[in-house]
Motif scaffolding. Structure first.
Motif: not given
Lengths: 76, 157
Positions: B13, B15-16, B21, B24, B42, B46
């Protein structure tokens, strides 16, 4: 029609929650018991059978009520 | 490698962004519903989903201080300076799509392993106590690699 042991009303839930809740509900049952799932998510028509097949649980019956879908799943 | 009969899935993961999200955590919870042992590694942006909401990234230099201003809920497209995510959330609500916070909670309920990247924590000046409870010990690329090696499904989102 087999006896339903438990009913899960997943109405109003969207992907992925009908399948997630189905998993949680079937974990509470014993082998051979039957879970009825009610969903209003059209994706469930594909998702629930796919999940049942991959997890080895038997999809006994499925019903397309237009905007309400019901499934009977026998726990493996 | 020995086969212990456990099916595994690892999601890196990275990307934020709100629209990443979501997948994910949708795929993580679905994998768990399939009975798989799911690990969410993470890293970079992420990691922000594991940060306690009240913790502000302060850090000790201008770069980490700047990270404190990161808005973790932007969209990759149609962001419109923050109006996009608001619209997306209200549309999602109308369509009964669970918000990320609820999916993260569900992932924890289902035993999804939420593994923070140690290197990202160092980079961003985040300590273990800045992250939410009920997650794995911080790990690095090698531990993540071992997980991926044993996983049937590996995703980078």
């Amino acid at each position: 029609m087999p006896d339903v042991t438990q009913t899960l009303d997943a109405s109003g839930l969207a992907c992925p929650m009908p399948v997630v809740r189905t998993r949680q509900a079937i974990d509470q049952l014993a082998s051979g018991e039957v879970l009825e799932v009610i969903s209003t998510d059209r994706g469930s028509l594909q998702d629930i059978p796919a999940w049942a097949q991959s997890t080895g649980n038997r999809l006994v019956e499925q019903n397309d009520g237009g905007d309400r879908f019901t499934f009977l799943i026998e726990k493996a | 490698m020995e086969d212990d009969g456990v099916e595994r899935m690892t999601i890196v993961a990275w990307s934020g962004e709100l629209d990443k999200v979501w997948p994910q955590y949708i795929l993580a919870t679905t994998g768990a519903a399939y009975g798989m042992e799911v690990t969410l590694f993470c890293t970079f942006w992420g990691l922000f989903t594991l940060k306690r909401p009240e913790v502000k990234v302060t850090g000790d230099n201008w770069m980490t201080k700047m990270l404190g201003t990161v808005n973790n809920e932007r969209l990759s497209h149609l962001n419109f300076g923050g109006a996009g995510p608001k619209m997306m959330k209200s549309i999602a609500k109308r369509h009964k799509v669970a918000p990320p916070s609820e999916l993260i909670e569900t992932a924890r309920e289902l035993g999804v392993k939420l593994a923070p990247c140690q290197m990202t924590m160092d980079l961003m000046g985040l300590k273990r106590e800045d992250l939410i409870d009920g997650i794995e010990e911080p790990l690095g690329a090698a531990a993540a690699m071992s997980n991926m090696q044993r996983s049937k499904i590996n995703l980078f989102i």
